[in-house]
Design an enzyme around this catalytic site. Structure first.
Site, PDB file in Angstrom:
ATOM      1  N   ASP A 225      42.368  40.391  49.578  1.00  0.00           N
ATOM      2  CA  ASP A 225      42.316  41.577  48.353  1.00  0.00           C
ATOM      3  C   ASP A 225      43.538  41.267  47.435  1.00  0.00           C
ATOM      4  O   ASP A 225      44.085  41.927  46.949  1.00  0.00           O
ATOM      5  CB  ASP A 225      42.281  43.046  48.777  1.00  0.00           C
ATOM      6  CG  ASP A 225      41.775  43.859  47.615  1.00  0.00           C
ATOM      7  OD1 ASP A 225      41.382  43.245  46.580  1.00  0.00           O
ATOM      8  OD2 ASP A 225      42.069  45.141  47.979  1.00  0.00           O
TER       9      ASP A 225
ATOM     10  N   ARG B  96      42.192  37.482  38.054  1.00  0.00           N
ATOM     11  CA  ARG B  96      42.439  38.074  36.928  1.00  0.00           C
ATOM     12  C   ARG B  96      41.787  37.439  35.535  1.00  0.00           C
ATOM     13  O   ARG B  96      42.045  38.244  34.628  1.00  0.00           O
ATOM     14  CB  ARG B  96      43.970  38.423  36.604  1.00  0.00           C
ATOM     15  CG  ARG B  96      44.660  39.166  37.920  1.00  0.00           C
ATOM     16  CD  ARG B  96      43.908  40.230  38.106  1.00  0.00           C
ATOM     17  NE  ARG B  96      44.652  41.381  38.967  1.00  0.00           N
ATOM     18  CZ  ARG B  96      44.376  42.426  39.434  1.00  0.00           C
ATOM     19  NH1 ARG B  96      43.114  42.882  39.309  1.00  0.00           N
ATOM     20  NH2 ARG B  96      45.125  43.417  40.425  1.00  0.00           N
TER      21      ARG B  96
ATOM     22  N   HIS C 256      38.160  37.167  49.359  1.00  0.00           N
ATOM     23  CA  HIS C 256      38.333  38.499  48.530  1.00  0.00           C
ATOM     24  C   HIS C 256      39.742  38.390  47.554  1.00  0.00           C
ATOM     25  O   HIS C 256      40.887  38.506  47.902  1.00  0.00           O
ATOM     26  CB  HIS C 256      38.375  39.845  49.224  1.00  0.00           C
ATOM     27  CG  HIS C 256      38.251  41.162  48.704  1.00  0.00           C
ATOM     28  ND1 HIS C 256      37.692  42.014  48.968  1.00  0.00           N
ATOM     29  CD2 HIS C 256      38.491  41.342  47.526  1.00  0.00           C
ATOM     30  CE1 HIS C 256      37.655  42.962  48.148  1.00  0.00           C
ATOM     31  NE2 HIS C 256      38.593  42.736  47.045  1.00  0.00           N
TER      32      HIS C 256
ATOM     33  N   HIS D  94      49.834  42.149  40.019  1.00  0.00           N
ATOM     34  CA  HIS D  94      50.207  42.840  38.744  1.00  0.00           C
ATOM     35  C   HIS D  94      51.722  42.567  38.437  1.00  0.00           C
ATOM     36  O   HIS D  94      52.547  42.271  39.349  1.00  0.00           O
ATOM     37  CB  HIS D  94      49.874  44.379  38.997  1.00  0.00           C
ATOM     38  CG  HIS D  94      48.681  44.777  39.106  1.00  0.00           C
ATOM     39  ND1 HIS D  94      47.629  45.115  38.219  1.00  0.00           N
ATOM     40  CD2 HIS D  94      48.270  45.255  40.468  1.00  0.00           C
ATOM     41  CE1 HIS D  94      46.728  45.462  38.892  1.00  0.00           C
ATOM     42  NE2 HIS D  94      46.932  45.556  40.405  1.00  0.00           N
TER      43      HIS D  94
ATOM     44  N   HIS E  17      37.970  45.060  52.956  1.00  0.00           N
ATOM     45  CA  HIS E  17      39.255  45.430  53.207  1.00  0.00           C
ATOM     46  C   HIS E  17      39.137  46.994  53.872  1.00  0.00           C
ATOM     47  O   HIS E  17      39.709  48.023  53.564  1.00  0.00           O
ATOM     48  CB  HIS E  17      40.121  45.968  51.945  1.00  0.00           C
ATOM     49  CG  HIS E  17      39.473  46.400  50.702  1.00  0.00           C
ATOM     50  ND1 HIS E  17      38.537  47.595  50.796  1.00  0.00           N
ATOM     51  CD2 HIS E  17      39.205  45.869  49.403  1.00  0.00           C
ATOM     52  CE1 HIS E  17      38.178  47.584  49.489  1.00  0.00           C
ATOM     53  NE2 HIS E  17      38.384  46.669  48.679  1.00  0.00           N
TER      54      HIS E  17
ATOM     55  N   HIS F   7      41.534  38.378  43.472  1.00  0.00           N
ATOM     56  CA  HIS F   7      41.266  39.011  41.992  1.00  0.00           C
ATOM     57  C   HIS F   7      42.261  37.918  41.275  1.00  0.00           C
ATOM     58  O   HIS F   7      43.449  38.340  41.140  1.00  0.00           O
ATOM     59  CB  HIS F   7      41.842  40.143  41.796  1.00  0.00           C
ATOM     60  CG  HIS F   7      40.886  41.384  42.609  1.00  0.00           C
ATOM     61  ND1 HIS F   7      39.753  41.866  42.164  1.00  0.00           N
ATOM     62  CD2 HIS F   7      40.793  41.660  43.725  1.00  0.00           C
ATOM     63  CE1 HIS F   7      39.436  42.565  42.883  1.00  0.00           C
ATOM     64  NE2 HIS F   7      40.088  42.712  44.141  1.00  0.00           N
TER      65      HIS F   7
ATOM     66  N   ASN G 197      35.406  42.385  38.998  1.00  0.00           N
ATOM     67  CA  ASN G 197      36.234  43.533  37.971  1.00  0.00           C
ATOM     68  C   ASN G 197      37.504  42.840  37.158  1.00  0.00           C
ATOM     69  O   ASN G 197      38.465  43.382  37.333  1.00  0.00           O
ATOM     70  CB  ASN G 197      36.859  44.665  38.923  1.00  0.00           C
ATOM     71  CG  ASN G 197      37.766  44.315  39.916  1.00  0.00           C
ATOM     72  OD1 ASN G 197      37.717  43.216  40.477  1.00  0.00           O
ATOM     73  ND2 ASN G 197      38.404  45.171  40.137  1.00  0.00           N
TER      74      ASN G 197
END
EC number: 3.5.2.3
Length: 433
Positions: free
Chosen positions: A301, A60, A56, A305, A233, A58, A90
């Site tokens: 997860d 980006r 899991h 950012h 999660h 991201h 996503n």
């Protein structure tokens, strides 16, 4: 080049010689003869683990390369002993069509680790073209969740699960029931910004009760469709128990296992994630379920950012924290302290992940398996510092925590991290291709 690890200690305590050749594990025995082509590494009874599989992340790309890229994310992964990742849908555009899958796959060519690409579900998804691609799983499917464009209603969720079952694809579910969110928390919030915000309000808003309710709904739909449901999660013991009762597998993140609402003030908006941090009592109970075997895997997860993006008001800051580089080091530090066994760490970061998601050559140190290996000295721990990590975002919620980092990481028999730097050209492959 083949590699021979002399006197490596496996997770179960056995000391073995482990030899790799042509990208696979060639021998595991008490004594292995040296080949003239071998690069010999004296493990000196350091711990040798299968490369971790983070199901899991991201990374980006496409759409948000200011936060992370396949290059920086995968470099962060290998520096933390992770040799395979699964990227979530996503991104921008979301991975809900065959064309979007192809775009992401082209970017993933810059990866230093093997990878899978999850497809997603929106009202605009195209299951025919998506399932025609080498899809890893269907997820992160947002069930009754208020996360914007990726949220879907119950009817579409049921249709997606049925289609996944027909295609024999695991469905990974983000389980939070938005109808049970505490809207009054917004009214109680004083409206602070950045680190001055009452970050605990986010945990009050996305109430713990919303998780177990959504898990129960997800496993019911999965049972009706005959689908394999995996709960992403899980942040509460109640959510884990609902998954176990419903026959689903589940994961927990390092931030839900190591952090709680007691850390919210110090973290500020850097501690905002979905699901949010829970009470210290729930965190402790979640850890006990991990040790006991109720939680199948640990996945990060990993959702980086920039600092500029996180330094916003509580209701405006994005949710998510980085974690791919610190997952295994954090768990190994706890194993060093005797709080969890090395065998359990191996299982929740590698063996169980490979079993749930059907990766028959990964997750174990056995003849014929991929030579994805991590060599660590369990006695050599150091403080985690964001400035030392490889993620593009440059920060961590685990600042100051102890971690046991790799001395060496191999992917497919090739050294990709030498204990000081990421080495070699990107050569990661899609594990479903």
């Amino acid at each position: 080049m083949s590699t021979l690890f002399r006197d490596a200690r496996l997770a179960d305590g056995r000391v073995r010689d482990v030899r790799t050749a042509s990208g696979r594990i060639a021998s595991v025995a008490e004594s292995v003869a040296t080949d003239p082509q071998d690069r010999v590494i004296d493990a000196d009874e350091r711990l040798l683990l299968p490369g971790a599989i983070d199901a899991h992340v991201h990374f980006r790309e496409p759409g948000h390369d200011e936060k992370e890229t396949w290059t920086t994310g995968s470099r962060s992964a290998v520096a933390g002993g992770v040799t395979t990742v699964v990227d979530q849908p996503n991104t921008t555009p979301p991975t809900v069509t065959g064309d979007a899958f192809d775009e992401k796959a082209s970017l993933a060519a810059a990866s230093s680790v093997d990878y899978g690409i999850n497809g997603g579900v929106t009202p605009d998804w195209d299951p025919a073209s998506l399932f025609d691609r080498p899809l890893f799983a269907l997820g992160e499917v947002f069930l009754a969740d208020s996360t914007g464009d990726m949220g879907i209603d119950a009817s579409l969720f049921a249709d997606a699960v049925e289609r996944a079952a027909d295609a024999d694809v695991v469905v990974t579910v983000h389980a939070e029931d938005a109808e049970l969110f505490d809207e009054s928390a917004r009214e109680r919030d004083a409206g602070g910004t950045g680190h001055d915000a009452d970050a605990d309000v986010w945990s009050q808003y996305r109430a713990a009760e919303a998780e177990a309710a959504a898990v129960e709904r997800a496993v019911d739909v999965g049972a009706d469709a005959g689908a394999d449901i995996h709960i992403a999660h899980t942040s509460t013991p109640e959510g884990v128990d609902a998954a176990v009762a419903g026959g689903a597998t589940c994961e927990a993140t390092p931030h839900h296992l190591f952090l709680s609402r007691e850390d919210a003030t110090d973290l500020g908006t850097y501690g905002r994630m979905n699901p949010p941090l829970r009470s210290e009592e729930r965190r402790s109970d979640l850890w006990q379920r991990l040790v006991a075997g109720d939680i199948d895997i640990v996945a990060t997860d990993h959702a980086p950012h920039t600092r500029e993006q996180k330094d916003a008001g509580l209701w405006d800051a994005p949710s998510g924290v980085p974690g791919v580089e610190t997952m295994l080091p954090l768990l190994l530090a706890r194993a060093k302290q005797g709080e969890i066994s090395y065998e359990r760490v191996r299982d929740v970061t590698a063996a169980n992940v490979a079993s749930i998601f059907d990766l028959p050559r990964k997750g174990r140190i056995r003849e014929g398996y991929d030579a994805d290996l991590v060599l660590v000295d369990p006695d050599d721990s150091r403080e985690i510092r964001g400035d030392d990590l490889h993620s593009k975002c440059g920060w961590t919620p685990f600042e100051g925590y102890d971690g046991v980092f790799p001395d060496l990481t191999l992917r497919g028999g090739d050294v990709v991290y030498d204990g000081e730097a990421v080495v070699g050209d990107p050569a990661g492959e899609n594990v479903r291709a």
